[in-house]
Design a protein around this motif. Structure first.
Motif, mmCIF file in Angstrom:
data_model
loop_
_atom_site.group_PDB
_atom_site.id
_atom_site.type_symbol
_atom_site.label_atom_id
_atom_site.label_comp_id
_atom_site.label_asym_id
_atom_site.label_seq_id
_atom_site.Cartn_x
_atom_site.Cartn_y
_atom_site.Cartn_z
ATOM 1 N N GLU A 1 87.458 32.438 22.347
ATOM 2 C CA GLU A 1 88.283 33.841 23.429
ATOM 3 C C GLU A 1 89.134 32.976 24.312
ATOM 4 O OE1 GLU A 1 88.382 35.865 27.115
ATOM 5 O OE2 GLU A 1 87.529 34.446 27.278
ATOM 6 N N VAL A 2 88.397 31.584 24.964
ATOM 7 C CA VAL A 2 89.552 31.020 25.987
ATOM 8 C C VAL A 2 90.869 30.435 24.679
ATOM 9 C CG1 VAL A 2 89.579 28.913 27.246
ATOM 10 C CG2 VAL A 2 87.431 30.168 26.933
ATOM 11 N N ALA A 3 90.301 29.469 23.795
ATOM 12 C CA ALA A 3 91.684 29.174 22.998
ATOM 13 C C ALA A 3 93.267 29.959 22.886
ATOM 14 C CB ALA A 3 90.978 29.027 21.940
ATOM 15 N N ASN A 4 92.645 31.874 22.736
ATOM 16 C CA ASN A 4 93.261 32.576 22.001
ATOM 17 C C ASN A 4 94.128 33.160 23.173
ATOM 18 O OD1 ASN A 4 93.532 33.993 19.450
ATOM 19 N ND2 ASN A 4 91.461 33.223 19.639
ATOM 20 N N TYR A 5 93.249 32.957 24.660
ATOM 21 C CA TYR A 5 93.839 33.688 25.636
ATOM 22 C C TYR A 5 94.950 32.189 25.848
ATOM 23 C CZ TYR A 5 95.472 33.671 30.795
ATOM 24 O OH TYR A 5 95.527 33.946 31.848
ATOM 25 N N LEU A 6 94.558 30.899 26.083
ATOM 26 C CA LEU A 6 95.530 29.856 26.535
ATOM 27 C C LEU A 6 96.777 29.902 25.894
ATOM 28 C CD1 LEU A 6 93.943 27.240 27.465
ATOM 29 C CD2 LEU A 6 94.860 28.223 28.635
ATOM 30 N N ILE A 7 96.822 29.893 23.712
ATOM 31 C CA ILE A 7 97.297 29.379 22.841
ATOM 32 C C ILE A 7 98.464 29.736 23.614
ATOM 33 C CG2 ILE A 7 98.806 29.262 20.775
ATOM 34 C CD1 ILE A 7 94.719 28.217 19.700
ATOM 35 N N PRO A 8 99.012 31.272 23.185
ATOM 36 C CA PRO A 8 100.619 31.718 23.401
ATOM 37 C C PRO A 8 101.565 31.987 24.978
ATOM 38 C CG PRO A 8 98.598 33.703 23.050
ATOM 39 C CD PRO A 8 98.001 32.308 23.588
ATOM 40 N N ARG A 9 100.895 31.486 25.756
ATOM 41 C CA ARG A 9 100.837 31.108 27.471
ATOM 42 C C ARG A 9 101.650 29.955 27.809
ATOM 43 N NH1 ARG A 9 97.042 35.219 27.034
ATOM 44 N NH2 ARG A 9 97.678 37.465 28.420
ATOM 45 N N TYR A 10 101.280 29.322 26.690
ATOM 46 C CA TYR A 10 101.648 27.098 27.200
ATOM 47 C C TYR A 10 102.501 26.759 26.453
ATOM 48 C CZ TYR A 10 99.178 28.382 32.177
ATOM 49 O OH TYR A 10 98.669 28.367 32.392
ATOM 50 N N LYS A 11 102.711 25.927 26.122
ATOM 51 C CA LYS A 11 103.869 24.601 25.239
ATOM 52 C C LYS A 11 102.853 23.851 23.829
ATOM 53 C CE LYS A 11 107.716 25.941 25.831
ATOM 54 N NZ LYS A 11 108.214 27.695 25.169
ATOM 55 N N GLU A 12 101.408 23.954 24.877
ATOM 56 C CA GLU A 12 101.119 22.830 23.314
ATOM 57 C C GLU A 12 99.715 23.524 23.526
ATOM 58 O OE1 GLU A 12 101.375 19.131 23.060
ATOM 59 O OE2 GLU A 12 100.041 18.543 22.019
ATOM 60 N N VAL A 13 98.614 23.462 22.811
ATOM 61 C CA VAL A 13 97.090 23.339 23.644
ATOM 62 C C VAL A 13 96.303 22.973 22.622
ATOM 63 C CG1 VAL A 13 94.673 24.962 23.941
ATOM 64 C CG2 VAL A 13 97.340 26.650 24.514
ATOM 65 N N ARG A 14 95.896 21.714 23.086
ATOM 66 C CA ARG A 14 95.220 20.514 21.636
ATOM 67 C C ARG A 14 94.084 20.793 21.628
ATOM 68 N NH1 ARG A 14 97.402 14.823 21.979
ATOM 69 N NH2 ARG A 14 96.134 13.772 20.157
ATOM 70 N N VAL A 15 93.463 21.534 20.756
ATOM 71 C CA VAL A 15 91.942 22.342 20.432
ATOM 72 C C VAL A 15 90.901 21.370 20.364
ATOM 73 C CG1 VAL A 15 90.768 24.114 20.093
ATOM 74 C CG2 VAL A 15 92.911 24.343 21.287
ATOM 75 N N PHE A 16 90.993 20.604 20.461
ATOM 76 C CA PHE A 16 89.010 19.751 19.986
ATOM 77 C C PHE A 16 87.488 20.459 19.293
ATOM 78 C CE2 PHE A 16 92.108 17.397 22.832
ATOM 79 C CZ PHE A 16 92.617 16.230 21.882
ATOM 80 N N ASN A 17 87.718 20.113 18.505
ATOM 81 C CA ASN A 17 86.761 21.341 18.502
ATOM 82 C C ASN A 17 85.378 20.236 18.661
ATOM 83 O OD1 ASN A 17 84.115 22.570 17.277
ATOM 84 N ND2 ASN A 17 84.952 23.056 15.472
ATOM 85 N N THR A 18 84.808 20.446 19.698
ATOM 86 C CA THR A 18 83.565 19.351 20.268
ATOM 87 C C THR A 18 81.910 20.022 20.249
ATOM 88 O OG1 THR A 18 84.403 19.873 22.154
ATOM 89 C CG2 THR A 18 85.172 17.736 21.010
ATOM 90 N N ILE A 19 82.245 21.294 19.615
ATOM 91 C CA ILE A 19 80.984 21.618 19.830
ATOM 92 C C ILE A 19 80.114 21.227 18.227
ATOM 93 C CG2 ILE A 19 79.865 24.245 19.396
ATOM 94 C CD1 ILE A 19 82.056 25.787 20.104
ATOM 95 N N CYS A 20 78.553 20.400 18.116
ATOM 96 C CA CYS A 20 78.217 19.959 17.742
ATOM 97 C C CYS A 20 77.975 20.621 16.281
ATOM 98 C CB CYS A 20 77.472 18.861 18.436
ATOM 99 S SG CYS A 20 75.593 19.472 17.710
ATOM 100 N N ASN A 21 77.645 20.258 14.832
ATOM 101 C CA ASN A 21 77.381 20.695 13.709
ATOM 102 C C ASN A 21 76.269 20.761 14.205
ATOM 103 O OD1 ASN A 21 79.524 20.253 11.961
ATOM 104 N ND2 ASN A 21 78.936 18.891 11.778
#
Lengths: 276, 276
Positions: free
Chosen positions: A167-187
């Motif tokens: 939800e947070v990633a989807n808010y940011l991506i269209p609004r900024y030039k580069e969003v580097r999403v790190f999937n740090t939620i553990c397995n």
């Protein structure tokens, strides 16, 4: 009534590793609770003389300080080392990773956004590594009046639900030039969450066992509650209310990553001794 | 019937810039159509003697070659320069950017995923800059049986719909360690899309004017069609069918980024001369 354990539940790699480290380091102290389970911490104190302090300032040169699974703040770690405290690092490697990312991205000029609970020790620690500061949010609403840099690094607390992170990633991506999403939620979080999801869809009563302040247990409970109205978050068998099981056919059980097997077994034994 | 233009439509910055470059370089040739509008290209040929070739191999040393707004492939550009062709670069700066990103990310060891049309010249160009190769997809379905590296760079064709781009991002993020999402959809595309969305919600007939092979015009038409069933994609006034306007109150008009104002004006004049 039948009792069924989720396909994945309980102790994760990082917690097992931390307990092994504590057991191997008798007569030491952890700064803050090693894991979010007070009963397991009491066991380590009783059987291995591993104490608990709530300030890093009490450690003196030569003392052995165990760093909790959730990690501590960069400045505190540096202070301990500068004071020649013997630091034994039980930080989960899956927490060390977002700490490193926060530092690297902050130094590389990114706005660092952390999705998680600002008050949680893991997030206090991760945030402290963002040398130029970081913003901690639990939803996109908190980003609406904020202007970030055009390059954003997004990091998640290891125990969060991936849907909420998106939800947070989807808010940011269209609004900024580069969003580097790190999937740090553990397995382990992923696997335990998927397993509680599947089980809570078919059980008519669900127990989620874990510390009341355990973030990952709260997430498991939230998923369970979404699918099975009769879901209960308990710390151990003392929290059981046997009226919950009246006319129920299947009791599903999951447990947080800091919940030891012996507590889970106590819960099962107690139910079985009282309910047919 | 009332006619209303979308709040934003037509020529974008990159197209205006390319036409200016072409007009300033009489007696030259473009390799491939400068923009996706055959009528504007005919005007440049008639009034400015700017020709059109479909191979970069025809240019000889000293010839003047104009690079189209969509860009060309890295290897072709190098060949032209090596052959001492006088290269005049009219590549839109918003296309040069994803070319650079593709090259940098590929060299930095990322799997490069491009969201766009593999057959479109812009994407052929961008892909050619990913020195270690890139995968071009139009939806997440095409990623399902593919194993990428743990670090992914995601780039979009400048003229795509952001919702469709997010669909691909949402597939990748939970599955890989790092997804670096570059928002390379250009602002003019955003603005024209938002404007056609607003207008198509209130109009009872919509015209979207632009080349049949223009990617951004097709996207505008798709948005219009979603909101107004009576939407038509036309190239110019010759495509008009006056039965479309029967009993209509509001005719909305939008146009692709390669559609010159004089074509839009011809369409409006033709409708006004026939319809009350």
């Amino acid at each position: 009534m039948q009792i069924q354990l989720a396909e994945n539940y309980g102790f994760c790699f990082g917690v097992k590793r931390a307990i092994k480290i504590a057991e191997d380091n008798k007569n030491s102290s952890t700064y803050g609770p090693l894991i979010h389970n007070s009963k397991e911490i009491a066991r380590l104190e009783d059987d291995f003389q591993v104490g608990l302090t709530d300030s890093h300032k009490v450690f003196k040169a030569g003392d052995k300080a165990i760093v909790r699974t959730h990690g501590i703040q960069k400045q505190e770690l540096e202070e301990l080392k500068n004071n020649n405290v013997n630091v034994v690092d039980a930080t989960c490697p899956y927490v060390t990773k977002p700490q490193e990312i926060a530092q690297n991205m902050s130094e590389a000029g990114y706005s660092v956004v952390i999705f998680g609970d600002e008050a949680h020790p893991e997030i206090k620690g991760v945030k402290s590594y963002a040398t130029n500061g970081a913003l901690v949010v639990t939803s996109s609403k908190e980003l609406q009046d904020i202007k970030l840099k055009e390059k954003i690094a997004l990091i998640a607390q290891t125990t969060r639900k991936v849907e909420d992170y998106m939800e947070v990633a989807n808010y940011l991506i269209p609004r900024y030039k580069e969003v580097r999403v790190f999937n740090t939620i553990c397995n382990a979080t992923f696997e335990n969450q998927e397993a509680v999801l599947n089980l809570s869809k078919k059980a008519d009563v669900m127990l989620v066992i874990g510390g009341k302040n355990s973030s990952n247990t709260k997430q498991l409970f939230s998923i369970s509650k979404d699918n099975c109205a009769d879901s209960y978050h308990i710390e151990d068998e003392k929290d059981l209310d046997f009226s919950w099981f009246k006319n129920k056919k299947l009791c599903g059980i999951s447990a947080g990553a800091s919940t030891p097997d012996w507590i889970i077994q106590n819960v099962i034994d107690t139910i079985e001794s009282k309910i047919d």
